[in-house]
Design a protein around this motif. Structure first.
Motif, PDB file in Angstrom:
ATOM      1  N   TYR A  33      -3.117  -9.373  -1.199  1.00 40.38           N
ATOM      2  CA  TYR A  33      -3.254  -8.742   0.113  1.00 40.38           C
ATOM      3  C   TYR A  33      -3.612  -9.780   1.169  1.00 40.38           C
ATOM      4  CZ  TYR A  33      -4.364  -5.050  -3.266  1.00 40.38           C
ATOM      5  OH  TYR A  33      -4.353  -4.198  -4.350  1.00 40.38           O
ATOM      6  N   LEU A  45      -5.559  -4.299   7.000  1.00 41.33           N
ATOM      7  CA  LEU A  45      -4.527  -4.801   6.105  1.00 41.33           C
ATOM      8  C   LEU A  45      -3.280  -5.191   6.899  1.00 41.33           C
ATOM      9  CD1 LEU A  45      -3.689  -5.209   3.119  1.00 41.33           C
ATOM     10  CD2 LEU A  45      -2.813  -2.862   3.170  1.00 41.33           C
ATOM     11  N   TYR A  48       0.772  -6.450   2.077  1.00 42.69           N
ATOM     12  CA  TYR A  48       0.338  -6.577   0.704  1.00 42.69           C
ATOM     13  C   TYR A  48       1.551  -6.705  -0.210  1.00 42.69           C
ATOM     14  CZ  TYR A  48       1.356  -1.814  -0.944  1.00 42.69           C
ATOM     15  OH  TYR A  48       1.970  -0.672  -1.344  1.00 42.69           O
ATOM     16  N   SER A  94      -5.928  -8.112  -6.744  1.00 43.46           N
ATOM     17  CA  SER A  94      -6.432  -7.143  -7.718  1.00 43.46           C
ATOM     18  C   SER A  94      -5.463  -7.086  -8.885  1.00 43.46           C
ATOM     19  CB  SER A  94      -6.603  -5.761  -7.083  1.00 43.46           C
ATOM     20  OG  SER A  94      -5.347  -5.199  -6.753  1.00 43.46           O
ATOM     21  N   TRP A  98      -3.149   0.252 -11.126  1.00 46.44           N
ATOM     22  CA  TRP A  98      -3.141   1.622 -10.614  1.00 46.44           C
ATOM     23  C   TRP A  98      -4.232   1.760  -9.556  1.00 46.44           C
ATOM     24  CZ3 TRP A  98       0.300   4.854  -9.922  1.00 46.44           C
ATOM     25  CH2 TRP A  98       0.105   6.239  -9.903  1.00 46.44           C
ATOM     26  N   TYR A  99      -4.795   2.909  -9.429  1.00 45.99           N
ATOM     27  CA  TYR A  99      -5.866   3.130  -8.460  1.00 45.99           C
ATOM     28  C   TYR A  99      -7.175   2.482  -8.923  1.00 45.99           C
ATOM     29  CZ  TYR A  99      -3.056   6.876  -6.341  1.00 45.99           C
ATOM     30  OH  TYR A  99      -2.071   7.594  -5.714  1.00 45.99           O
ATOM     31  N   GLN A 100      -8.135   2.508  -8.043  1.00 47.20           N
ATOM     32  CA  GLN A 100      -9.532   2.236  -8.369  1.00 47.20           C
ATOM     33  C   GLN A 100      -9.757   0.814  -8.842  1.00 47.20           C
ATOM     34  OE1 GLN A 100     -10.010   5.098 -11.435  1.00 47.20           O
ATOM     35  NE2 GLN A 100      -9.235   6.739 -10.161  1.00 47.20           N
ATOM     36  N   GLU A 101      -9.082  -0.108  -8.231  1.00 47.46           N
ATOM     37  CA  GLU A 101      -9.216  -1.489  -8.649  1.00 47.46           C
ATOM     38  C   GLU A 101     -10.063  -2.288  -7.683  1.00 47.46           C
ATOM     39  OE1 GLU A 101      -5.089  -2.105 -11.087  1.00 47.46           O
ATOM     40  OE2 GLU A 101      -5.382  -3.100  -9.174  1.00 47.46           O
ATOM     41  N   GLN A 103     -10.999  -5.410  -5.541  1.00 50.28           N
ATOM     42  CA  GLN A 103     -10.284  -6.490  -4.879  1.00 50.28           C
ATOM     43  C   GLN A 103     -11.221  -7.692  -4.782  1.00 50.28           C
ATOM     44  OE1 GLN A 103      -8.213  -5.488  -1.261  1.00 50.28           O
ATOM     45  NE2 GLN A 103      -7.305  -3.650  -2.139  1.00 50.28           N
TER      46      GLN A 103
ATOM     47  N   TYR B  29      -8.722   9.525  -2.871  1.00 44.02           N
ATOM     48  CA  TYR B  29      -8.694   9.372  -4.321  1.00 44.02           C
ATOM     49  C   TYR B  29      -9.942   8.648  -4.794  1.00 44.02           C
ATOM     50  CZ  TYR B  29      -6.449   9.090  -8.853  1.00 44.02           C
ATOM     51  OH  TYR B  29      -6.145   9.243 -10.166  1.00 44.02           O
ATOM     52  N   SER B  30     -10.382   7.717  -3.999  1.00 42.17           N
ATOM     53  CA  SER B  30     -11.603   6.989  -4.326  1.00 42.17           C
ATOM     54  C   SER B  30     -12.154   6.335  -3.073  1.00 42.17           C
ATOM     55  CB  SER B  30     -11.329   5.904  -5.382  1.00 42.17           C
ATOM     56  OG  SER B  30     -10.492   4.896  -4.851  1.00 42.17           O
ATOM     57  N   GLU B  91      -9.195   4.951  -0.471  1.00 42.23           N
ATOM     58  CA  GLU B  91      -7.928   4.906  -1.197  1.00 42.23           C
ATOM     59  C   GLU B  91      -7.415   6.329  -1.274  1.00 42.23           C
ATOM     60  OE1 GLU B  91      -6.527   2.518  -5.218  1.00 42.23           O
ATOM     61  OE2 GLU B  91      -8.430   3.596  -5.231  1.00 42.23           O
ATOM     62  N   SER B  92      -6.222   6.554  -0.744  1.00 41.55           N
ATOM     63  CA  SER B  92      -5.685   7.912  -0.690  1.00 41.55           C
ATOM     64  C   SER B  92      -4.592   8.112  -1.722  1.00 41.55           C
ATOM     65  CB  SER B  92      -5.118   8.187   0.707  1.00 41.55           C
ATOM     66  OG  SER B  92      -6.146   8.169   1.668  1.00 41.55           O
ATOM     67  N   PRO B  93      -4.343   9.355  -2.131  1.00 37.81           N
ATOM     68  CA  PRO B  93      -3.238   9.624  -3.047  1.00 37.81           C
ATOM     69  C   PRO B  93      -1.933   9.090  -2.490  1.00 37.81           C
ATOM     70  CG  PRO B  93      -4.626  11.556  -2.815  1.00 37.81           C
ATOM     71  CD  PRO B  93      -5.116  10.554  -1.801  1.00 37.81           C
ATOM     72  N   GLY B  94      -1.185   8.383  -3.309  1.00 36.10           N
ATOM     73  CA  GLY B  94       0.051   7.777  -2.842  1.00 36.10           C
ATOM     74  C   GLY B  94      -0.145   6.388  -2.285  1.00 36.10           C
ATOM     75  N   GLY B  95      -1.371   5.997  -2.047  1.00 30.63           N
ATOM     76  CA  GLY B  95      -1.642   4.672  -1.481  1.00 30.63           C
ATOM     77  C   GLY B  95      -2.421   3.794  -2.418  1.00 30.63           C
ATOM     78  N   TYR B  96      -2.063   3.849  -3.694  1.00 31.26           N
ATOM     79  CA  TYR B  96      -2.863   3.100  -4.658  1.00 31.26           C
ATOM     80  C   TYR B  96      -2.763   1.614  -4.386  1.00 31.26           C
ATOM     81  CZ  TYR B  96       1.267   1.869  -7.466  1.00 31.26           C
ATOM     82  OH  TYR B  96       2.463   1.381  -7.904  1.00 31.26           O
ATOM     83  N   ASN B  97      -3.879   0.931  -4.636  1.00 30.77           N
ATOM     84  CA  ASN B  97      -4.039  -0.497  -4.363  1.00 30.77           C
ATOM     85  C   ASN B  97      -4.166  -0.810  -2.887  1.00 30.77           C
ATOM     86  OD1 ASN B  97      -4.023  -1.284  -7.005  1.00 30.77           O
ATOM     87  ND2 ASN B  97      -1.854  -1.690  -7.059  1.00 30.77           N
ATOM     88  N   LYS B  98      -4.061   0.165  -2.008  1.00 27.18           N
ATOM     89  CA  LYS B  98      -4.190  -0.088  -0.580  1.00 27.18           C
ATOM     90  C   LYS B  98      -5.469   0.549  -0.070  1.00 27.18           C
ATOM     91  CE  LYS B  98      -0.657   0.499   2.093  1.00 27.18           C
ATOM     92  NZ  LYS B  98       0.559   1.069   2.724  1.00 27.18           N
TER      93      LYS B  98
END
Lengths: 114, 111
Positions: A33, A45, A48, A94, A98-101, A103, B29-30, B91-98
């Motif tokens: 990123y 941002l 990325y 990262s 998936w999610y919740q990673e 950075q 989402y998180s 972090e929103s649904p559909g925007g993972y890693n962002k």
């Protein structure tokens, strides 16, 4: 492990000049990123790269281009610098699964455009 | 949209407690929390996950209310080392890693 490294640390440009900010990570991460940080604005941002070979725009992409050179390196280019691009630029990476990673951020590049 | 953090700044004496809030207009989402000391890079503190699982750091804890799209960071018995700027990243649904970061909350802890 060095983590995320950025070069240069400081740079002064004149309006209209171009430059490339370099970023490299040694953690075998898939995602990388570029952020800019301005007083009172937090981290925004720019671009990325979810994985090698892919790039996508972030919140503030205008005036910038990126290249994901390989899995380790992700560069940010200013083609024609403007005073509004004076900022601190952070690169991050990262794992990219998936999610919740988490950075991991580099030390930053301080850019002044005159 | 950028999440809204409050307060913008907090001044504490060592040992006092503080709460920093983060509110989003989007479904989340998180929520991620980072701390940045002056002149340094942001450093990860914790992630609050949809579904309630929480990860912690030192004497810092947090909550995540998915329905209200809000998160709060709790710093108890503050130490001098807690000083810095705290950012939430959503972090929103559909925007993972962002992550979309808030503007930050500056915390100063004095002896």
């Amino acid at each position: 492990n060095a983590g995320v490294t950025q070069t240069p640390k400081f740079q002064v440009l004149k309006t209209g000049q171009s430059m490339t900010l370099q970023c490299a990570q040694d953690m075998n991460h898939n995602s990388m990123y570029w952020y800019r940080q301005d007083p009172g604005m937090g981290l925004r941002l720019i671009y990325y790269s979810a994985s090698e070979g892919t790039t996508d725009k972030g919140e503030v992409p205008n005036g910038y281009n990126v290249s994901r050179l390989n899995k380790r390196e992700f560069s940010l280019r200013l083609e024609s610098a403007a005073p509004s691009q004076t900022s601190v630029y952070f690169c991050a990476s990262s794992e990219g699964g998936w999610y919740q990673e988490t950075q991991y951020f580099g030390p930053g590049t301080r850019l002044l455009v005159l | 949209q950028q999440p809204v953090q409050s307060p913008q700044a907090v001044i504490l004496r060592e040992g006092e407690d503080a709460v920093i809030n983060c509110s989003s207009s989007k479904a989340l989402y998180s929520v991620h929390w980072y701390r940045q000391k002056h002149g340094e890079a942001p450093v990860f503190l914790m992630i609050l996950l949809k579904g309630g699982e929480q990860k912690g750091h030192e004497k810092i804890s947090a909550s995540f209310n998915e329905k209200k799209q809000q998160s709060s960071l709790y710093l108890t018995a503050s130490q001098l080392s807690y000083s810095g700027t705290y950012f939430c990243g959503t972090e929103s649904p559909g925007g993972y890693n962002k992550l979309i970061f808030g503007a930050g909350t500056r915390l100063a802890v004095h002896p």
